[in-house]
Design an enzyme around this catalytic site. Structure first.
Site, mmCIF file in Angstrom:
data_model
loop_
_atom_site.group_PDB
_atom_site.id
_atom_site.type_symbol
_atom_site.label_atom_id
_atom_site.label_comp_id
_atom_site.label_asym_id
_atom_site.label_seq_id
_atom_site.Cartn_x
_atom_site.Cartn_y
_atom_site.Cartn_z
ATOM 1 N N GLU A 1 -9.655 2.047 4.648
ATOM 2 C CA GLU A 1 -9.796 3.345 3.719
ATOM 3 C C GLU A 1 -11.120 3.941 3.197
ATOM 4 O O GLU A 1 -10.910 5.067 3.340
ATOM 5 C CB GLU A 1 -8.793 2.593 2.847
ATOM 6 C CG GLU A 1 -8.231 3.829 1.448
ATOM 7 C CD GLU A 1 -7.578 3.565 0.709
ATOM 8 O OE1 GLU A 1 -6.797 2.576 0.854
ATOM 9 O OE2 GLU A 1 -7.806 3.645 -0.107
ATOM 10 N N SER B 1 1.170 -0.846 0.545
ATOM 11 C CA SER B 1 0.025 0.042 0.338
ATOM 12 C C SER B 1 1.260 1.387 0.155
ATOM 13 O O SER B 1 1.954 1.108 0.666
ATOM 14 C CB SER B 1 -0.651 -0.052 1.828
ATOM 15 O OG SER B 1 -2.107 0.952 1.163
ATOM 16 N N HIS C 1 -7.303 -3.124 4.840
ATOM 17 C CA HIS C 1 -6.908 -2.148 4.941
ATOM 18 C C HIS C 1 -7.793 -1.044 4.114
ATOM 19 O O HIS C 1 -8.238 -0.483 3.874
ATOM 20 C CB HIS C 1 -4.983 -2.548 4.499
ATOM 21 C CG HIS C 1 -4.801 -0.697 3.864
ATOM 22 N ND1 HIS C 1 -4.946 -0.090 2.634
ATOM 23 C CD2 HIS C 1 -3.872 -0.046 4.487
ATOM 24 C CE1 HIS C 1 -4.383 0.269 2.446
ATOM 25 N NE2 HIS C 1 -3.999 1.285 3.879
ATOM 26 N N ASN C 2 -7.915 -1.895 2.447
ATOM 27 C CA ASN C 2 -8.426 -0.868 1.618
ATOM 28 C C ASN C 2 -9.925 -0.832 2.384
ATOM 29 O O ASN C 2 -10.780 0.527 1.716
ATOM 30 C CB ASN C 2 -8.673 -1.575 0.585
ATOM 31 C CG ASN C 2 -6.625 -1.832 -0.015
ATOM 32 O OD1 ASN C 2 -5.865 -1.545 0.776
ATOM 33 N ND2 ASN C 2 -7.128 -1.354 -1.506
ATOM 34 N N LYS D 1 -4.455 -7.093 3.111
ATOM 35 C CA LYS D 1 -4.215 -5.835 2.537
ATOM 36 C C LYS D 1 -5.957 -5.124 1.794
ATOM 37 O O LYS D 1 -6.278 -3.999 1.937
ATOM 38 C CB LYS D 1 -3.618 -6.036 1.166
ATOM 39 C CG LYS D 1 -3.769 -5.044 -0.067
ATOM 40 C CD LYS D 1 -3.059 -3.067 0.958
ATOM 41 C CE LYS D 1 -2.643 -2.974 -0.477
ATOM 42 N NZ LYS D 1 -3.503 -2.074 -1.832
HETATM 43 P P1 NBP Z 1 -1.288 -2.479 -14.023
HETATM 44 O O1 NBP Z 1 -1.720 -2.263 -13.128
HETATM 45 O O2 NBP Z 1 -1.636 -0.895 -15.362
HETATM 46 O O3 NBP Z 1 -0.633 -3.348 -15.096
HETATM 47 C C1 NBP Z 1 0.363 -3.530 -16.219
HETATM 48 C C2 NBP Z 1 1.461 -4.572 -15.866
HETATM 49 O O4 NBP Z 1 0.904 -5.027 -16.426
HETATM 50 C C3 NBP Z 1 2.185 -4.187 -16.957
HETATM 51 O O5 NBP Z 1 3.560 -4.488 -17.013
HETATM 52 C C4 NBP Z 1 2.143 -4.576 -18.004
HETATM 53 O O6 NBP Z 1 2.567 -5.526 -19.024
HETATM 54 C C5 NBP Z 1 1.468 -6.039 -16.825
HETATM 55 N N1 NBP Z 1 1.240 -7.028 -18.079
HETATM 56 C C6 NBP Z 1 -0.619 -7.107 -18.000
HETATM 57 BR BR1 NBP Z 1 -1.461 -5.892 -17.416
HETATM 58 N N2 NBP Z 1 -0.850 -8.833 -19.023
HETATM 59 C C7 NBP Z 1 0.191 -9.106 -19.010
HETATM 60 C C8 NBP Z 1 0.314 -10.715 -18.931
HETATM 61 N N3 NBP Z 1 -0.219 -11.036 -20.187
HETATM 62 N N4 NBP Z 1 1.782 -11.354 -18.930
HETATM 63 C C9 NBP Z 1 3.170 -9.807 -18.761
HETATM 64 N N5 NBP Z 1 2.110 -9.524 -18.077
HETATM 65 C C10 NBP Z 1 1.381 -8.210 -18.153
HETATM 66 O O7 NBP Z 1 0.467 -1.626 -13.797
HETATM 67 P P2 NBP Z 1 0.520 -1.453 -12.141
HETATM 68 O O8 NBP Z 1 -0.650 0.287 -11.956
HETATM 69 O O9 NBP Z 1 2.355 -0.909 -12.288
HETATM 70 O O10 NBP Z 1 -0.129 -2.007 -10.723
HETATM 71 C C11 NBP Z 1 0.279 -2.874 -10.822
HETATM 72 C C12 NBP Z 1 -0.100 -3.885 -9.812
HETATM 73 O O11 NBP Z 1 0.302 -3.301 -8.475
HETATM 74 C C13 NBP Z 1 -1.309 -4.212 -10.041
HETATM 75 O O12 NBP Z 1 -1.972 -5.854 -9.419
HETATM 76 C C14 NBP Z 1 -1.965 -3.191 -8.906
HETATM 77 O O13 NBP Z 1 -3.735 -3.295 -8.499
HETATM 78 C C15 NBP Z 1 -1.648 -3.482 -7.410
HETATM 79 N N6 NBP Z 1 -0.889 -1.502 -7.451
HETATM 80 C C16 NBP Z 1 -1.308 -0.744 -7.695
HETATM 81 C C17 NBP Z 1 -1.060 0.456 -6.821
HETATM 82 C C18 NBP Z 1 -1.415 2.043 -7.257
HETATM 83 O O14 NBP Z 1 -1.315 3.102 -7.131
HETATM 84 N N7 NBP Z 1 -1.017 1.831 -9.215
HETATM 85 C C19 NBP Z 1 -0.982 0.655 -5.407
HETATM 86 C C20 NBP Z 1 -0.551 -0.814 -4.718
HETATM 87 C C21 NBP Z 1 -0.774 -2.056 -5.287
HETATM 88 P P3 NBP Z 1 2.714 -4.570 -20.873
HETATM 89 O O15 NBP Z 1 4.230 -3.388 -20.338
HETATM 90 O O16 NBP Z 1 3.757 -5.322 -21.562
HETATM 91 O O17 NBP Z 1 1.619 -4.382 -21.142
#
Ligand code: NBP
Length: 477
Positions: A189, A128, A185-186, A182
């Site tokens: 939130e 988080s 936690h959400n 987690k």
């Molecule tokens: P995203 O949730 O937007 O996912 C994008 C990533 O997933 C890219 O690296 C993409 O690769 C990869 N991907 C996908 Br989509 N399909 C794929 C597949 N079939 N095989 C391999 N790679 C694949 O990214 P994020 O916002 O960085 O979040 C990542 C994780 O962290 C998520 O589970 C999210 O829920 C969690 N999270 C996010 C936050 C936040 O604030 N954003 C906070 C806490 C947790 P590509 O580049 O090749 O498309």
């Protein structure tokens, strides 16, 4: 093999976690489905530390020291399964696969079982703090085996947020425990945000205060018991002026709250386990109500209000009443969330230390707050505490605000200000402390129409009354 740890999935979260690890002197293997992301990370941030980029997953795995530790940070759901399926054949017994995405905990339970059968450690980890936290220190909630924590834990503790020098990361429990915590936690939130929104609305409608004036009130509150990230950003948001119109920013934002689903998961699980998490549920439904556009259009200007004009006699007393009502409602929401963790821990055999969860939420995460110290202390006094509200500190804290809380909820009802979270938290408080509940009548009704039986206050056993016959009572067992 040179890398201490690898990250696959280099969108905002993975990229920042990898940079955080590199800044802590770990050699970090990098991989992303689309190689361009890997290249740009090394180009833009190569001087954060030592990266070992690979275009092919095979080379990425080969670059890792054993036991190999791979963090998967991809879109939760099917993408995570796709990456696991590709990765697993390349790994060997004892290697550690970390899913740091926002997985739903039943998926984590399933994946952990499947990888365990293949001799691998699977660590479902809550993270988080958003992108900023991932880079500078998130709150980290790893589940899985204790054995894997021996290798992985020190690295995660290093990159986590620190409060008073204590890392905001600890071993949570086996299987899906990390992602479960987690999720709660959400959920908390959601409740916290809804309570803050209701406090804002009460101040706005009760005092007719401007957004900026309410921002000042929140900034003041942030110097006391309510001090927290969410209160702090609320003050910031309320002070922000829209550049295009010159209006308060909050007034130009459409009033329909969206959600990604973790609140819904939390409520669904609360229903499954039979834990009354009313604060989280009301918060989730309040977002749903805000987005119920046709219903709101049908009701607006049509449903009568019959309200009394709000006469606030003393501004300072009113502001203090709202503050105390907010604090008391917040205690209820957290108490319920920690109940849910206890219930799941018992149901799934996770043995989660609730005090430790409050400790790792003190920094890095969205609900970080001064108040969490009090929760840790409560569970230090009594690790088996059945109800957080029953801890002497919280009992006194809520008692101090109780009259304010009742005045605010009564005033809101009379004046037609919707306060689902404030009101239901007070109803929960009165329900849980009641000598006797009208549930007795419900049991009698259930026995009447469905022969569902009831227990008596004056003897053991289970009874049924012949409602359609002579109304005699028989003991069932
Ligand atoms: P995203 O949730 O937007 O996912 C994008 C990533 O997933 C890219 O690296 C993409 O690769 C990869 N991907 C996908 Br989509 N399909 C794929 C597949 N079939 N095989 C391999 N790679 C694949 O990214 P994020 O916002 O960085 O979040 C990542 C994780 O962290 C998520 O589970 C999210 O829920 C969690 N999270 C996010 C936050 C936040 O604030 N954003 C906070 C806490 C947790 P590509 O580049 O090749 O498309």
């Amino acid at each position: 093999a040179v890398a201490d740890i690898g990250v696959t999935g280099l969108a905002v979260m993975g990229r920042n976690l990898a940079r955080n690890l590199a800044r802590h002197s770990y050699t970090v293997a990098l991989h992303n489905r689309t190689h361009a992301r890997t290249v740009s990370l090394v180009e833009e941030h190569g001087d954060d530390g030592t990266f070992v980029p690979s275009e092919r997953l095979e080379d990425f795995v080969a670059s890792l020291k054993r036991p190999r530790t791979v963090i998967i940070m991809v879109k939760a759901g099917a993408a995570t399964d796709a990456v696991i399926d590709e990765l697993v054949p390349l790994l060997e017994e004892g290697d550690i696969v970390v899913d740091a995405g926002n997985a739903h905990f039943p998926d984590t339970i399933r994946r952990e079982e499947a990888l365990r059968a293949q001799g691998l450690h699977f660590v479902g980890t809550g993270v988080s703090g958003g992108e900023e936290g991932a880079l500078n220190g998130p709150s980290i909630m790893p589940g899985g085996t204790r054995e894997s924590y021996a290798t992985l834990g020190p690295m995660l503790e290093d990159i986590s947020a620190k409060v008073d020098g204590v890392p905001c990361c600890t071993y949570v429990g086996p299987g899906g425990a990390g992602h479960f915590v987690k999720m709660v936690h959400n959920g908390i939130e959601y409740a916290d945000m809804q309570l803050i929104a209701e406090a804002y609305d009460l101040l706005r409608q009760g005092l007719g205060a401007s957004a900026a004036e309410i921002g000042d009130i929140f900034a003041e509150w942030n110097t006391g018991d309510l001090e927290s990230f969410l209160i702090e950003i609320t003050a910031d948001v309320l002070h922000h002026v829209d550049a295009a119109t010159g209006s308060a920013f909050v007034d130009v934002v459409l009033d329909q709250a969206e959600q990604k689903g973790t609140g819904r998961w939390t409520v669904q699980n609360g229903l499954d386990l039979g834990v009354p998490i009313t604060g989280i549920a009301e918060a989730t439904f309040a977002r749903a109500l805000s987005g119920s556009v046709p219903q709101r259009e049908a009701a607006r200007g049509t449903l009568p209000a019959h309200t009394a004009a709000w006469e606030v006699k003393d501004r300072d007393v009113f502001v203090e009443d709202v503050r105390r009502a907010l604090y008391a409602s917040k205690v209820v929401a957290y108490s319920q969330g920690f109940d849910q963790i206890a219930a799941a821990s018992a149901e799934y055999g996770w043995d989660i230390d609730r005090g430790a969860m409050a400790r790792i939420w003190r920094g890095g995460c969205i609900i970080r707050a001064r108040f969490l110290n009090r929760i840790t202390e409560a569970y230090e006094r009594d690790a088996g505490l059945p109800l957080l509200l029953a801890d002497p500190y919280f009992t006194d804290a809520v008692a101090d605000g109780l009259q304010s809380w009742r005045r605010i909820v009564a005033g809101a009802a009379q004046n037609g200000v919707p306060t689902p979270a404030f009101s239901s938290s007070l109803a929960y408080y009165d329900g849980v402390r009641a000598e006797r509940l009208p549930a007795a009548l419900i049991q009698a009704q259930r026995d009447f129409f469905g022969a569902h039986t009831y227990r008596r206050v004056d003897s053991g056993g289970v009874f049924h009354t012949e409602w359609s016959g002579d109304r005699s009572e028989t003991q069932e067992s």
